[in-house]
Write a protein that holds these residues in place. Sequence first.
Motif, PDB file in Angstrom:
ATOM      1  N   LEU A 169       0.933  -1.033   0.383  1.00 55.11           N
ATOM      2  CA  LEU A 169      -0.448   0.073  -0.063  1.00 55.11           C
ATOM      3  C   LEU A 169       0.688   1.506  -0.885  1.00 55.11           C
ATOM      4  O   LEU A 169       1.811   1.306   0.994  1.00 55.11           O
ATOM      5  CB  LEU A 169      -1.277  -0.080   1.785  1.00 55.11           C
ATOM      6  CG  LEU A 169      -1.785   0.804   1.640  1.00 55.11           C
ATOM      7  CD1 LEU A 169      -3.299   0.485   2.109  1.00 55.11           C
ATOM      8  CD2 LEU A 169      -1.423   2.337   2.029  1.00 55.11           C
ATOM      9  N   ALA A 193      -9.411   7.590   0.042  1.00 53.67           N
ATOM     10  CA  ALA A 193      -9.755   7.427   0.647  1.00 53.67           C
ATOM     11  C   ALA A 193     -10.460   8.849   1.474  1.00 53.67           C
ATOM     12  O   ALA A 193      -9.077  10.207   1.187  1.00 53.67           O
ATOM     13  CB  ALA A 193      -8.557   6.785   1.356  1.00 53.67           C
ATOM     14  N   TYR A 246      -9.830  -7.340  -3.487  1.00 55.77           N
ATOM     15  CA  TYR A 246      -9.820  -6.087  -1.741  1.00 55.77           C
ATOM     16  C   TYR A 246     -10.814  -5.406  -1.992  1.00 55.77           C
ATOM     17  O   TYR A 246     -11.443  -5.656  -1.943  1.00 55.77           O
ATOM     18  CB  TYR A 246      -9.077  -5.047  -2.884  1.00 55.77           C
ATOM     19  CG  TYR A 246      -9.189  -4.790  -3.764  1.00 55.77           C
ATOM     20  CD1 TYR A 246     -10.130  -3.350  -4.152  1.00 55.77           C
ATOM     21  CD2 TYR A 246      -9.080  -4.807  -4.775  1.00 55.77           C
ATOM     22  CE1 TYR A 246     -10.159  -2.302  -5.649  1.00 55.77           C
ATOM     23  CE2 TYR A 246      -9.279  -4.595  -6.116  1.00 55.77           C
ATOM     24  CZ  TYR A 246     -10.172  -3.165  -6.080  1.00 55.77           C
ATOM     25  OH  TYR A 246     -10.736  -2.912  -7.462  1.00 55.77           O
ATOM     26  N   ARG A 275      -0.834  -1.814   4.947  1.00 54.34           N
ATOM     27  CA  ARG A 275      -1.135  -0.567   6.021  1.00 54.34           C
ATOM     28  C   ARG A 275       0.342   0.248   5.116  1.00 54.34           C
ATOM     29  O   ARG A 275       1.136  -0.306   4.754  1.00 54.34           O
ATOM     30  CB  ARG A 275      -1.006  -1.713   6.996  1.00 54.34           C
ATOM     31  CG  ARG A 275      -1.422  -1.706   8.226  1.00 54.34           C
ATOM     32  CD  ARG A 275      -1.265  -1.977   9.686  1.00 54.34           C
ATOM     33  NE  ARG A 275      -2.603  -2.347  10.636  1.00 54.34           N
ATOM     34  CZ  ARG A 275      -2.166  -2.341  11.527  1.00 54.34           C
ATOM     35  NH1 ARG A 275      -0.909  -2.047  12.444  1.00 54.34           N
ATOM     36  NH2 ARG A 275      -3.322  -2.810  12.730  1.00 54.34           N
ATOM     37  N   LEU A 328      -2.801   4.295   7.408  1.00 59.38           N
ATOM     38  CA  LEU A 328      -3.420   3.921   6.880  1.00 59.38           C
ATOM     39  C   LEU A 328      -3.753   2.020   6.476  1.00 59.38           C
ATOM     40  O   LEU A 328      -2.918   1.897   6.084  1.00 59.38           O
ATOM     41  CB  LEU A 328      -3.527   4.642   5.260  1.00 59.38           C
ATOM     42  CG  LEU A 328      -4.594   4.087   4.140  1.00 59.38           C
ATOM     43  CD1 LEU A 328      -5.999   5.314   5.117  1.00 59.38           C
ATOM     44  CD2 LEU A 328      -4.381   5.150   3.312  1.00 59.38           C
ATOM     45  N   GLU A 329      -5.478   2.397   6.641  1.00 58.82           N
ATOM     46  CA  GLU A 329      -5.416   0.756   6.910  1.00 58.82           C
ATOM     47  C   GLU A 329      -5.947   0.606   5.505  1.00 58.82           C
ATOM     48  O   GLU A 329      -7.541   0.752   6.266  1.00 58.82           O
ATOM     49  CB  GLU A 329      -5.146   0.148   8.292  1.00 58.82           C
ATOM     50  CG  GLU A 329      -5.725  -1.509   8.309  1.00 58.82           C
ATOM     51  CD  GLU A 329      -6.083  -1.392   9.632  1.00 58.82           C
ATOM     52  OE1 GLU A 329      -5.310  -2.200  10.747  1.00 58.82           O
ATOM     53  OE2 GLU A 329      -7.584  -1.994  10.039  1.00 58.82           O
ATOM     54  N   LEU A 330      -6.042  -0.903   4.652  1.00 58.35           N
ATOM     55  CA  LEU A 330      -7.840  -1.759   4.872  1.00 58.35           C
ATOM     56  C   LEU A 330      -7.484  -2.520   4.867  1.00 58.35           C
ATOM     57  O   LEU A 330      -6.524  -3.349   4.190  1.00 58.35           O
ATOM     58  CB  LEU A 330      -6.721  -0.890   2.522  1.00 58.35           C
ATOM     59  CG  LEU A 330      -7.989  -1.409   1.456  1.00 58.35           C
ATOM     60  CD1 LEU A 330      -8.361  -0.347   1.577  1.00 58.35           C
ATOM     61  CD2 LEU A 330      -7.449  -1.314   0.710  1.00 58.35           C
ATOM     62  N   LYS A 376     -13.041  -2.150  -0.027  1.00 64.70           N
ATOM     63  CA  LYS A 376     -12.559  -0.043  -0.193  1.00 64.70           C
ATOM     64  C   LYS A 376     -12.597   0.050   1.163  1.00 64.70           C
ATOM     65  O   LYS A 376     -12.822   1.186   1.598  1.00 64.70           O
ATOM     66  CB  LYS A 376     -13.264   0.699  -1.055  1.00 64.70           C
ATOM     67  CG  LYS A 376     -12.916   0.514  -2.721  1.00 64.70           C
ATOM     68  CD  LYS A 376     -13.154   1.121  -3.367  1.00 64.70           C
ATOM     69  CE  LYS A 376     -13.015   0.987  -4.764  1.00 64.70           C
ATOM     70  NZ  LYS A 376     -14.394   2.169  -6.022  1.00 64.70           N
ATOM     71  N   CYS A 377     -12.765  -1.399   2.069  1.00 59.71           N
ATOM     72  CA  CYS A 377     -12.719  -0.651   3.289  1.00 59.71           C
ATOM     73  C   CYS A 377     -11.447  -0.297   4.002  1.00 59.71           C
ATOM     74  O   CYS A 377     -10.914  -1.054   3.986  1.00 59.71           O
ATOM     75  CB  CYS A 377     -13.127  -1.616   4.534  1.00 59.71           C
ATOM     76  SG  CYS A 377     -13.763  -1.586   6.388  1.00 59.71           S
ATOM     77  N   TRP A 378     -11.666   1.070   4.114  1.00 64.46           N
ATOM     78  CA  TRP A 378      -9.898   1.574   5.183  1.00 64.46           C
ATOM     79  C   TRP A 378     -10.289   2.721   6.200  1.00 64.46           C
ATOM     80  O   TRP A 378     -11.861   2.796   6.502  1.00 64.46           O
ATOM     81  CB  TRP A 378      -9.322   2.599   4.112  1.00 64.46           C
ATOM     82  CG  TRP A 378      -9.963   3.227   3.450  1.00 64.46           C
ATOM     83  CD1 TRP A 378     -10.780   3.057   2.193  1.00 64.46           C
ATOM     84  CD2 TRP A 378     -10.654   4.994   4.517  1.00 64.46           C
ATOM     85  NE1 TRP A 378     -11.691   4.912   2.203  1.00 64.46           N
ATOM     86  CE2 TRP A 378     -11.584   5.820   3.442  1.00 64.46           C
ATOM     87  CE3 TRP A 378     -10.257   5.473   5.795  1.00 64.46           C
ATOM     88  CZ2 TRP A 378     -12.607   6.819   3.319  1.00 64.46           C
ATOM     89  CZ3 TRP A 378     -11.002   6.921   5.466  1.00 64.46           C
ATOM     90  CH2 TRP A 378     -12.084   7.752   5.075  1.00 64.46           C
ATOM     91  N   ARG A 379      -8.821   3.051   7.443  1.00 64.41           N
ATOM     92  CA  ARG A 379      -9.257   3.610   8.428  1.00 64.41           C
ATOM     93  C   ARG A 379      -7.910   4.348   8.481  1.00 64.41           C
ATOM     94  O   ARG A 379      -6.757   3.688   8.269  1.00 64.41           O
ATOM     95  CB  ARG A 379      -9.762   2.092   9.299  1.00 64.41           C
ATOM     96  CG  ARG A 379     -10.640   1.091   9.161  1.00 64.41           C
ATOM     97  CD  ARG A 379     -11.036   0.498  10.942  1.00 64.41           C
ATOM     98  NE  ARG A 379      -9.900  -0.440  10.794  1.00 64.41           N
ATOM     99  CZ  ARG A 379     -10.101  -0.666  12.423  1.00 64.41           C
ATOM    100  NH1 ARG A 379     -10.196  -0.951  12.971  1.00 64.41           N
ATOM    101  NH2 ARG A 379      -8.504  -1.143  12.808  1.00 64.41           N
TER     102      ARG A 379
END
Length: 308
Positions: free
Chosen positions: A72, A141, A98, A187, A157-159, A100-103
């Motif tokens: 990433l 994001a 994959y 990450r 940033l985590e996906l 598109k759920c990122w945090r």
Amino acid sequence: MKRFLLAAMVCLGAWCLAGCAQDPAESGEIQETTAAAVTTTAAETTVTTTKATTTVTTTTQAQYLLAEDIALKINPASVRSSGCTFTLTNSGEENQPYSKCWRVLDPETEKELKVLPDAEEMAVRAEGVIAPGQESQEIKAEWETRYGELADGTYLLELVLEEVAEEQAGESSDTEKEPRMIPKLARAELVIDSQNFVPRVSIDPATVTPEGCVMTVRNSPDVGRSYSLVFRIYAEGTTRTLLLKGTDVEAKRADNYHMEPGESLTLKYNWRDKLGSLAEGDYSVEIDLLPDDGTPVVSYIAQFTIDS
């Protein structure tokens, strides 16, 4: 005489025997009977309790799995306090699903930042696959509606790529349990620095004379920009006074008015013909820059001082 004494003794003996045969109650005498004291000693039971040692085997359950073949990479030019763009690259040998759920996480605690009350829940939904052989997928994001604008600093940033079954430890049993699903993650470190969000204009004091100066324009890394070729000279004081509005003919002639992201321009100004020599004091040069993405024109000001 002897016979008389013997008879008296016989009578006395008989009388004594009769007295001994009487019941004490009937005789009116109180007879005290002292019973022997009986001491009852409770049997002492010694119970030896051996403290049982219980060995508890704790199996640590994985909370997530970090992807080894998926990189990433955040595009530094896209980073803002409200969002960024990043790329997933598959260096493995198999297709990688994959989502598109990122945090955005706190890098010290690895916990997600505080989510706004009205933010929508992000679910892990398959968006597609990234083919092997260095194939990439770009994702945007935008976290302003989830966390608000973020302050300058370092984050994670985590996906979530997908949810996978955790490997079951230990021997298999007759009763097979459904495997626990854990997220497979990618990450990267996220650095927010608002100083890089906008172009910077400055005038080196060493270039300043009463008749001119040199301005340096450093473009921010987000988008290309064009210098409008219009400049304005102001006298700074209790009030701001416009002294000159002109067109930068030299920059136009030299084709020196467009900057790619992160590039710079050097602009030379000479106002001798229009203003002559400026007196001591504080002044500024204002220019307009036009972003290539069609967003509105923005003015930028650099100040300078003329000393004796």
